[in-house]
Design a protein around this motif. Structure first.
Motif, PDB file in Angstrom:
ATOM      1  N   UNK A   1       0.820  -1.215   0.000  1.00 63.31           N
ATOM      2  CA  UNK A   1       0.000   0.000   0.000  1.00 63.31           C
ATOM      3  C   UNK A   1       0.850   1.260   0.000  1.00 63.31           C
ATOM      4  N   UNK A   2       1.927   1.233   0.755  1.00 61.13           N
ATOM      5  CA  UNK A   2       2.671   2.469   0.994  1.00 61.13           C
ATOM      6  C   UNK A   2       3.674   2.790  -0.100  1.00 61.13           C
ATOM      7  N   UNK A   3       3.913   1.828  -1.014  1.00 61.61           N
ATOM      8  CA  UNK A   3       4.910   2.074  -2.037  1.00 61.61           C
ATOM      9  C   UNK A   3       6.295   1.844  -1.462  1.00 61.61           C
ATOM     10  N   UNK A   4       7.287   2.534  -2.014  1.00 61.43           N
ATOM     11  CA  UNK A   4       8.652   2.351  -1.543  1.00 61.43           C
ATOM     12  C   UNK A   4       8.812   3.001  -0.171  1.00 61.43           C
ATOM     13  N   UNK A   5       9.247   2.200   0.758  1.00 63.56           N
ATOM     14  CA  UNK A   5       9.415   2.721   2.116  1.00 63.56           C
ATOM     15  C   UNK A   5      10.866   2.558   2.518  1.00 63.56           C
ATOM     16  N   UNK A   6      11.441   3.624   3.070  1.00 56.89           N
ATOM     17  CA  UNK A   6      12.802   3.524   3.566  1.00 56.89           C
ATOM     18  C   UNK A   6      12.729   3.440   5.078  1.00 56.89           C
ATOM     19  N   UNK A   7      13.266   2.377   5.602  1.00 53.39           N
ATOM     20  CA  UNK A   7      13.264   2.244   7.047  1.00 53.39           C
ATOM     21  C   UNK A   7      14.692   2.407   7.553  1.00 53.39           C
ATOM     22  N   UNK A   8      14.909   3.440   8.344  1.00 54.35           N
ATOM     23  CA  UNK A   8      16.245   3.635   8.914  1.00 54.35           C
ATOM     24  C   UNK A   8      16.191   3.243  10.374  1.00 54.35           C
ATOM     25  N   UNK A   9      17.287   2.647  10.880  1.00 58.23           N
ATOM     26  CA  UNK A   9      17.298   2.242  12.284  1.00 58.23           C
ATOM     27  C   UNK A   9      17.209   3.472  13.178  1.00 58.23           C
ATOM     28  N   UNK A  10      17.458   4.635  12.594  1.00 56.20           N
ATOM     29  CA  UNK A  10      17.353   5.864  13.352  1.00 56.20           C
ATOM     30  C   UNK A  10      15.933   6.071  13.862  1.00 56.20           C
ATOM     31  N   UNK A  11      14.960   5.529  13.106  1.00 57.38           N
ATOM     32  CA  UNK A  11      13.562   5.698  13.508  1.00 57.38           C
ATOM     33  C   UNK A  11      13.340   5.124  14.907  1.00 57.38           C
ATOM     34  N   UNK A  12      13.992   4.017  15.200  1.00 55.15           N
ATOM     35  CA  UNK A  12      13.816   3.414  16.525  1.00 55.15           C
ATOM     36  C   UNK A  12      14.329   4.378  17.596  1.00 55.15           C
ATOM     37  N   UNK A  13      15.477   4.990  17.312  1.00 49.50           N
ATOM     38  CA  UNK A  13      16.016   5.979  18.235  1.00 49.50           C
ATOM     39  C   UNK A  13      15.022   7.117  18.435  1.00 49.50           C
ATOM     40  N   UNK A  14      14.434   7.549  17.310  1.00 55.34           N
ATOM     41  CA  UNK A  14      13.466   8.650  17.385  1.00 55.34           C
ATOM     42  C   UNK A  14      12.243   8.259  18.208  1.00 55.34           C
ATOM     43  N   UNK A  15      11.840   6.981  18.071  1.00 54.81           N
ATOM     44  CA  UNK A  15      10.704   6.528  18.886  1.00 54.81           C
ATOM     45  C   UNK A  15      11.066   6.634  20.365  1.00 54.81           C
ATOM     46  N   UNK A  16      12.305   6.285  20.670  1.00 49.75           N
ATOM     47  CA  UNK A  16      12.760   6.425  22.056  1.00 49.75           C
ATOM     48  C   UNK A  16      12.662   7.859  22.520  1.00 49.75           C
ATOM     49  N   UNK A  17      13.146   8.792  21.670  1.00 51.73           N
ATOM     50  CA  UNK A  17      13.087  10.213  22.025  1.00 51.73           C
ATOM     51  C   UNK A  17      11.644  10.639  22.220  1.00 51.73           C
ATOM     52  N   UNK A  18      10.770  10.171  21.313  1.00 52.39           N
ATOM     53  CA  UNK A  18       9.340  10.475  21.390  1.00 52.39           C
ATOM     54  C   UNK A  18       8.791  10.082  22.760  1.00 52.39           C
ATOM     55  N   UNK A  19       9.116   8.839  23.156  1.00 52.73           N
ATOM     56  CA  UNK A  19       8.604   8.352  24.441  1.00 52.73           C
ATOM     57  C   UNK A  19       9.175   9.160  25.602  1.00 52.73           C
ATOM     58  N   UNK A  20      10.471   9.496  25.505  1.00 52.84           N
ATOM     59  CA  UNK A  20      11.082  10.284  26.582  1.00 52.84           C
ATOM     60  C   UNK A  20      10.351  11.604  26.745  1.00 52.84           C
ATOM     61  N   UNK A  21      10.103  12.281  25.605  1.00 51.91           N
ATOM     62  CA  UNK A  21       9.465  13.601  25.680  1.00 51.91           C
ATOM     63  C   UNK A  21       8.068  13.486  26.252  1.00 51.91           C
ATOM     64  N   UNK A  22       7.299  12.488  25.757  1.00 51.75           N
ATOM     65  CA  UNK A  22       5.938  12.329  26.273  1.00 51.75           C
ATOM     66  C   UNK A  22       5.982  12.042  27.775  1.00 51.75           C
ATOM     67  N   UNK A  23       6.871  11.117  28.158  1.00 49.51           N
ATOM     68  CA  UNK A  23       6.953  10.760  29.570  1.00 49.51           C
ATOM     69  C   UNK A  23       7.334  11.938  30.433  1.00 49.51           C
ATOM     70  N   UNK A  24       8.281  12.732  29.928  1.00 46.47           N
ATOM     71  CA  UNK A  24       8.767  13.855  30.713  1.00 46.47           C
ATOM     72  C   UNK A  24       7.685  14.911  30.884  1.00 46.47           C
ATOM     73  N   UNK A  25       7.026  15.271  29.775  1.00 45.64           N
ATOM     74  CA  UNK A  25       5.998  16.311  29.875  1.00 45.64           C
ATOM     75  C   UNK A  25       4.862  15.834  30.764  1.00 45.64           C
ATOM     76  N   UNK A  26       4.492  14.559  30.612  1.00 48.66           N
ATOM     77  CA  UNK A  26       3.394  14.052  31.442  1.00 48.66           C
ATOM     78  C   UNK A  26       3.770  14.058  32.915  1.00 48.66           C
ATOM     79  N   UNK A  27       5.038  13.691  33.208  1.00 43.55           N
ATOM     80  CA  UNK A  27       5.362  13.695  34.638  1.00 43.55           C
ATOM     81  C   UNK A  27       5.448  15.115  35.168  1.00 43.55           C
ATOM     82  N   UNK A  28       5.889  16.052  34.311  1.00 39.43           N
ATOM     83  CA  UNK A  28       5.895  17.445  34.756  1.00 39.43           C
ATOM     84  C   UNK A  28       4.470  17.920  35.016  1.00 39.43           C
ATOM     85  N   UNK A  29       3.558  17.589  34.076  1.00 38.95           N
ATOM     86  CA  UNK A  29       2.185  18.050  34.244  1.00 38.95           C
ATOM     87  C   UNK A  29       1.562  17.418  35.487  1.00 38.95           C
ATOM     88  N   UNK A  30       1.840  16.120  35.693  1.00 38.16           N
ATOM     89  CA  UNK A  30       1.181  15.503  36.845  1.00 38.16           C
ATOM     90  C   UNK A  30       1.839  15.944  38.150  1.00 38.16           C
TER      91      UNK A  30
END
Lengths: 205, 124, 508
Positions: A145-174
């Motif tokens: 469906x998506x056509x040519x997709x480039x998957x870089x292992x960097x994406x996994x790192x970015x997912x980690x950063x994503x989770x860190x940011x969400x976790x951090x902001x949520x703990x700050x808010x709570x």
């Protein structure tokens, strides 16, 4: 994303104000808007609540888009994470601390820890194969469906950063939003008590 | 046209001086605002290091020119750090306010005791 | 080698994540933190073994060549400091675990462990970083963790102290950022080796301004004299483990940054006159502050400030012998300060505070404690045969070799400071350790002996004893230590090995 489903019913508990909610067959399966709203600031605003209800799924989709497109376009885990956490902040502003607690997938520290594990893990993994720290590998594949997709292992790192940011902001808010609210109520009661003591002259001289 | 103008330099100067002025105040909220202003000043001065700052980064402007992405990356990192620490400072200021019902930086008791040592002994 | 260089800051971060996940299982959390730090110690031992002959190894993250990517560099200086810091970090961690087991502390262990490991990662990254901006990031990781740690078990005094600490730390960070902006505007790079090459072409006056700016930036964090007021105000208030690790490491990381920037980047420029005056002022004013204090923790904090002056003195000599002396002094001082603050924590068990006004007869209450205090305190004053003596002799010898009236003035200040340190220590000794103990102190001891928390207290005493032992080890191993220090100092003053390791094909 189911934001007013099971968890919300759990969180109702002692907060359920007014008459008992309808039970048995009368009980609605899922409410479109929450019933236990206690906004952090000012009176309850239906307009804000409806807007939040409509916007939050769209914001979350946008955050995932930013996360995925971040490899060679503007975006990335950090921007995506901030956008995603804004969805939760919106929910907090509209619904107060109980709503925020009901909406969180898990404890914010756990999200933060998971993100750190993922990000550091991806950073270290290349080292075990003799490559330098943070080295990225990429694969290209043609998906139906998506056509040519480039998957870089960097994406996994970015997912980690994503989770860190969400976790951090949520703990700050709570921590800053929700816990401060509770503490402020406590302090106000304390000051009230002190004033009463002074007025009656019962306090220590 | 694409070099940062005098206006940006002036803005940095105003932010630095205003920030340091606020930093020296007794009230904690002003100190926090001073820190925020100083953070902006430092980030803007990072931006000033690039002559072509008005061009877009990475994607290329009309003639394919780009601005230097490195100062922007550094500024982003710095913004994250200042943002995080500012929230922490706000929480601390709030705690001081909860405890004392005002937000002034309190004196150090031990310091005051030692300050009194230099005063002349009881003159009566 | 890539793996070895990355371990000291990646493993603590992984450990921090693990301890965050393990917050429900305190025992597992303690084991995870201790194992993490043990791994870091093992790794830094390997790094030191690999670099002890003066080799410099660089690792480029992501495979990007030097001026572009993130560079991590390890040289004898970085390896030596990594080893000493990780040993001290582990011992203080074990002490903290003992405190938590015994229930004597109001700190929240679930919060403490992850943040402590993040602090470790920041310290290690600062030592290893090969570019100016990463140095900033390392510093910020370390400082942000320290802002959070200093508010552990918040009381009114602690919140107040941490406010001051945070604001001062942030101010110096902002100076740092401004300095980075100026360096980048001048040279177009932030890679330390590359900057060192390109600064040569910059106007001398501008270089001097930058050198002084960076001296101010790291000087605030190292608490050298005109910028020291925050330290005796904030460190003594924190809980024992925190003030121990802050006093041992945080200022020393800043001293490391001064050494690195002033030798590698600004080696051509002579700010040594300014530094010598700063050193003299730091030594004298710091120790005079210590003499009027009434609280053991505060006395030790002022002594810390004054002894930073010795390191600045060695740096101002700008010679191989001088810098080697600084390195020996750094190692000695990290260990001794940590020990003294841990001992103060043990004193707090009996009286709940460390004010000299109501402590008497600690030698009677706990003879072991008296020994634990006496040995590092003599070392701090620089009496033979302790490590402080070795370090001071190294520094003074370098000073005499260099000669000149200003240096002799510095030497005089150094000798006076050592004497005053001895005086401050004997004041503590005479008032807190001699005499008949106050009745409530004996009561407290009896209660502690009866208490169910015996294991934890044994662990606290054992770790403090280990720390004293490490201090004696530093004195015993003075020979090899001096050798490594001289190798490192030659590398630092020469600078070519560092630049060649980072930029094998020369600057672009």
């Amino acid at each position: 994303m189911n934001i007013d489903g099971e968890r919300q019913r759990e969180s109702r508990g002692p907060e359920g104000s007014g008459g008992a909610p309808p039970e048995g067959w009368e009980a609605p399966r899922e409410r479109w808007l929450s019933t236990v709203v206690r906004p952090a600031f000012g009176p309850r605003s239906v307009l804000l609540e409806v807007a939040a209800r409509l916007l939050i799924p769209a914001i979350l989709v946008l955050s995932v888009f930013l996360l995925v497109s971040g490899h060679d376009k503007p975006g990335g885990g950090f921007a995506g994470g901030l956008v995603a956490s804004m969805a939760y902040v919106l929910r907090y502003v509209a619904g107060g601390r109980h709503e925020l607690a009901a909406g969180m997938p898990t404890r914010p520290e756990r999200v933060l820890a998971l993100g750190m594990l993922v990000a550091c893990g991806t950073a270290v993994l290349p080292l075990l194969f003799g490559a330098p720290l943070l080295k990225t590998f990429s694969y290209e594949a043609a998906l139906p469906v998506f056509g040519d997709v480039k998957f870089a292992s960097f994406l996994v790192f970015e997912i980690g950063v994503f989770l860190i940011v969400v976790g951090l902001v949520l703990s700050v808010v709570s921590a800053l939003g929700a816990r401060m609210e509770a503490e402020e109520e406590e302090a106000k009661a304390g000051r009230e008590r002190a004033r009463r003591l002074r007025r009656t002259g019962g306090g220590p001289r | 046209m694409s070099t940062p103008g005098l206006l940006l330099v002036a803005a940095v100067a105003v932010l630095y001086s205003g920030g340091f002025y606020l930093l020296l105040q007794r009230s904690l909220m002003r100190v926090v605002f001073g820190i925020i202003m100083l953070g902006h000043a430092a980030n803007l001065s990072l931006m000033l290091t690039d002559e072509a700052i008005t061009l877009p980064p990475l994607l290329g402007g009309p003639n394919g020119e780009i601005s230097d992405p490195l100062p922007q990356a550094m500024a982003l990192t710095a913004i994250v750090i200042t943002f995080g620490v500012t929230t922490f400072l706000l929480a601390l200021a709030y705690r001081v306010w909860l405890g004392d019902n005002n937000d002034e930086v309190p004196d150090d008791l031990e310091d005051r005791r030692i300050g009194r040592l230099s005063e002349p002994e009881d003159s009566s | 080698m890539n793996l070895l260089i990355a371990v000291p800051f990646v493993v603590p971060l992984l450990g921090a994540a693990a301890t965050l996940l393990l917050r429900r299982a305190p025992r597992a959390q303690q084991v995870a933190s201790a194992v993490t730090l043990a791994v870091v110690i093992a790794d830094s031992t390997l790094l030191l073994a690999a670099t002890a002959d003066g080799t410099v190894v660089a690792s480029q993250a992501g495979g990007w060549a030097a001026p572009l990517g993130i560079t991590l560099v390890v040289d004898p200086l970085a390896a030596l400091l990594l080893l000493v810091s990780s040993v001290v970090l582990l011992i203080v961690l074990l002490y903290a675990i003992g405190q938590d087991i015994s229930g004597l502390s109001r700190a929240v262990p679930q919060v403490f462990h992850p943040i402590y490991l993040v602090l470790t990662a920041g310290v290690c990254l600062s030592f290893l970083s090969g570019d100016l901006f990463n140095l900033f990031v390392g510093f910020e990781i370390m400082l942000t963790a320290s802002y959070a740690l200093i508010t552990q078990a918040p009381t009114r005094a602690r919140v107040r102290a941490s406010m001051i600490y945070t604001v001062v730390g942030l101010t110096s960070s902002i100076f740092f950022l401004t300095g980075i902006a100026l360096v980048y505007a001048l040279t177009g790079t932030v890679n330390l080796a590359d900057v060192a090459e390109k600064l040569g072409a910059a106007p001398a006056g501008l270089r001097m301004v930058l050198a002084l700016l960076f001296l101010v930036v790291f000087g605030i964090k190292a608490a050298i004299v005109p910028m020291h007021f925050w330290l005796p105000d904030s460190y003594p208030v924190a809980i024992t483990r925190i003030s121990a690790i802050f006093a041992a490491l945080l200022t020393k990381v800043a001293v490391y940054a001064i050494i690195r920037t002033q030798t590698l980047l600004f080696g051509r420029d002579d700010v040594s006159t300014v530094m010598m005056w700063i050193a003299i002022a730091t030594m004298v004013i710091g120790i005079l502050g210590a003499l009027v204090q009434d609280d053991i923790n505060r006395i030790m904090s002022f002594a810390l400030v004054s002894h930073i002056g010795f390191m600045v003195f060695g740096l101002a000599l700008n010679s191989v012998a001088g810098i080697a002396g600084v390195l020996v002094y750094l190692v000695h001082h990290i260990v001794v300060q940590a020990t003294l603050f841990l001992v103060n924590g043990l004193i707090r068990q009996y009286v709940g505070h460390t004010s000299l006004r109501s402590i008497r007869g600690l030698t009677v209450v706990s003879p072991l404690l008296a020994i634990f205090f006496f040995l590092p305190a003599l070392s701090l004053a620089g009496l033979p045969p302790m490590s402080g003596f070795v370090a001071k002799v190294a520094l003074f010898q370098a000073g005499v070799q260099a000669g000149g009236w200003l240096i002799y003035l510095g030497l005089t200040a150094g000798v006076l400071t050592s004497l005053f340190t001895l005086m401050a220590i004997f004041r503590v000794w005479a008032r807190a350790f001699w005499g008949t103990p106050l009745p409530d102190m004996l009561e407290a001891r009896a209660e502690l002996r009866r208490g169910p928390d015996f294991v934890g207290r044994r662990l606290m005493a054992a770790t403090t004893g280990t720390m004293v032992g490490v201090g004696l080890l530093v004195a015993a191993a003075a020979g090899p230590l001096t050798d490594i220090a001289f190798t490192a100092a030659r590398d630092l003053l020469d600078g070519r090995a560092y630049i060649e390791a980072v930029l094998p094909e020369g600057a672009p």
